[in-house]
Scaffold this active site. Structure first.
Site, PDB file in Angstrom:
ATOM      1  N   GLU A   3       8.391  -9.797  -3.863  1.00  0.00           N
ATOM      2  CA  GLU A   3       8.131  -8.366  -4.082  1.00  0.00           C
ATOM      3  C   GLU A   3       8.820  -7.554  -2.977  1.00  0.00           C
ATOM      4  O   GLU A   3       8.755  -7.911  -1.802  1.00  0.00           O
ATOM      5  CB  GLU A   3       6.620  -8.135  -4.038  1.00  0.00           C
ATOM      6  CG  GLU A   3       6.198  -6.677  -4.114  1.00  0.00           C
ATOM      7  CD  GLU A   3       4.717  -6.484  -3.831  1.00  0.00           C
ATOM      8  OE1 GLU A   3       4.202  -5.403  -4.121  1.00  0.00           O
ATOM      9  OE2 GLU A   3       4.079  -7.433  -3.310  1.00  0.00           O
ATOM     10  N   LYS A  26       5.267  -2.338 -11.912  1.00  0.00           N
ATOM     11  CA  LYS A  26       3.890  -2.743 -11.605  1.00  0.00           C
ATOM     12  C   LYS A  26       2.895  -1.768 -12.225  1.00  0.00           C
ATOM     13  O   LYS A  26       2.995  -0.548 -12.033  1.00  0.00           O
ATOM     14  CB  LYS A  26       3.709  -2.808 -10.084  1.00  0.00           C
ATOM     15  CG  LYS A  26       2.393  -3.433  -9.628  1.00  0.00           C
ATOM     16  CD  LYS A  26       2.380  -3.585  -8.109  1.00  0.00           C
ATOM     17  CE  LYS A  26       1.121  -4.280  -7.634  1.00  0.00           C
ATOM     18  NZ  LYS A  26       1.100  -4.442  -6.159  1.00  0.00           N
ATOM     19  N   CYS A  78       2.178  -9.278  -7.251  1.00  0.00           N
ATOM     20  CA  CYS A  78       1.156  -9.368  -6.215  1.00  0.00           C
ATOM     21  C   CYS A  78      -0.263  -9.196  -6.746  1.00  0.00           C
ATOM     22  O   CYS A  78      -0.783 -10.046  -7.466  1.00  0.00           O
ATOM     23  CB  CYS A  78       1.474  -8.351  -5.113  1.00  0.00           C
ATOM     24  SG  CYS A  78       0.581  -8.654  -3.563  1.00  0.00           S
TER      25      CYS A  78
END
Length: 410
Positions: A274, A332, A383
């Site tokens: 990331e 995300k 994540c």
């Protein structure tokens, strides 16, 4: 002290001693999770909570549930303080206040559980209260806190049991089902030592049935090989968090990842973490052009984390994208509160003056994360999203494999 007498003691204990036991029962819950992995403790923790919620009044039941939550989240999400203070640059009082607020809000959910148990107990008493009401109420509370205000699905008790027989339920019906079964076992334990006659044997039978069914489900292979084996290289730059986001270090980051990656040309897929490239994608077009030509020459795909700026909406996203194909990108969807966005912005925006986390006003993406990599559809997530099953579930069964990238340089 015999188990039955011990259970009766907790059932009849008076405040403030009972309140103290509620706090301790919550404190031992996180020890069932990694890195401690004392898998049996969540059963004990929930069993004690069930006994202590027979507290004499709705107010006391709420308070004991709240204290349980205070112990559980106070220990289990203490990392939030470190994230804000050590890596977000927030002053100690600000970081402590935000972490405490998060703990208090989540503890209030368990307080609500206590209230609901008291409110609904007259309709369901004894064994029905234990085996029906308590497990259902626990899962309802976990479900609530997993989506209200974007959700904080941390310490769902089902995750503590993934390596036990109860883990067999997870592929069938998800983490909440495992939480439900964990609560049923805790309730059955309480019933076995507190109830006489046929109900005791019925509770023992339910306990064995839940465990046995989980074991049987765990013997099923829920996935099967598809196509040829692919070779994947994971490249981790290990650049310290406090150095990574400094603009003057961008050139080093690019050259560092490039140098680490070249030996793996020829792999079917290379994955960077990331925000491995800690800037907007369009600012380093020259880098992508060079990299994509070399990757194409070797027949290798590369997926990397990077920030993407949308010039039309003037919003930016935390994303992963396939180098050489700007359309193969995933934004995300579930953002970290205070780290990537400010919750309840109208009330809390002043906190931005005290938290100095770079790129902390990110927009939430929409849609799925399916990207074609190494000849297959892959489901991508970033994540914190690994705690949200819907991110992957929306992409199955179409995705052949799952990818989660993280920025854990700290």
């Amino acid at each position: 002290m015999p188990v039955a007498k011990l259970a009766r003691f907790f059932n009849e204990v008076k405040p403030p001693l009972g309140d103290a036991f509620a706090l301790v029962a919550g404190l031992i819950m996180p020890l069932g999770f990694a890195p401690f992995e004392w898998r049996w403790l969540p059963y004990v923790s929930l069993a004690l909570l069930l006994l202590l919620l027979d507290a004499g009044s709705a107010r006391r039941a709420f308070f004991r549930g709240f204290l349980f939550g205070l112990g559980m989240f106070g220990l289990g999400v203490s990392w939030v303080y470190n994230s804000l203070h050590d890596f977000g640059g927030a002053a100690m009082p600000v970081a402590a206040a935000i972490a405490a607020a998060l703990v208090l809000v989540n503890a209030a959910y368990i307080g609500l559980l206590g209230y609901l148990m008291w409110r609904w107990s007259p309709a369901l008493q004894g064994v029905y209260r234990n085996l029906l009401l308590f497990p259902a109420a626990w899962v309802f509370i976990e479900w609530l806190r997993s989506w209200v205000l974007s959700g904080f699905p941390w310490l769902l008790v089902g995750y503590s049991q993934v390596d036990t027989w109860l883990g067999g339920y997870a592929p069938v019906s998800g983490a909440l089902a495992v939480s439900w079964m964990t609560a049923i076992i805790a309730a059955a334990m309480v019933t076995i030592v507190t109830v006489q006659g046929i109900y005791r044997y019925a509770a023992a039978g339910i306990l064995l049935l839940v465990l046995g069914t989980g074991w049987l489900l765990g013997q099923v292979r829920w996935t099967e090989p598809l196509g040829d084996t692919i070779h994947v290289a994971l490249v981790q730059g290990n650049i310290p968090q406090d150095e990574k986001m400094k603009p003057e270090n961008l050139e080093f980051s690019l050259s560092h990842y490039y140098r680490l990656t070249r030996p793996h040309y020829g792999s079917d897929l290379i994955i960077w973490p990331e925000t491995a490239v800690p800037t907007f994608r369009h600012r380093v077009d020259f880098f992508w052009r060079t990299l994509s030509l070399e990757l194409e020459e070797h027949g290798t795909d590369l997926l990397t984390g990077v920030f993407v700026y949308d010039f039309d909406s003037r919003r930016y996203y935390n994303s992963v994208f396939k180098v050489g194909d700007d359309r193969s990108v995933y934004y995300k969807r579930h953002l970290v509160p205070f780290g990537e966005y400010m919750p309840l912005r109208g009330l809390l925006e002043f906190l931005n003056n005290f938290i100095r986390i770079p790129m902390s006003d990110i927009a939430a993406g929409e849609g799925f994360g399916s990207i074609r990599l190494a000849g297959y559809e892959a489901a991508a997530s970033i994540c914190y999203e690994s705690a949200y099953p819907d991110v992957f579930r929306d992409q199955l069964p179409g995705a052949a494999f799952l990818i989660n990238v993280s920025n854990d340089a700290w």
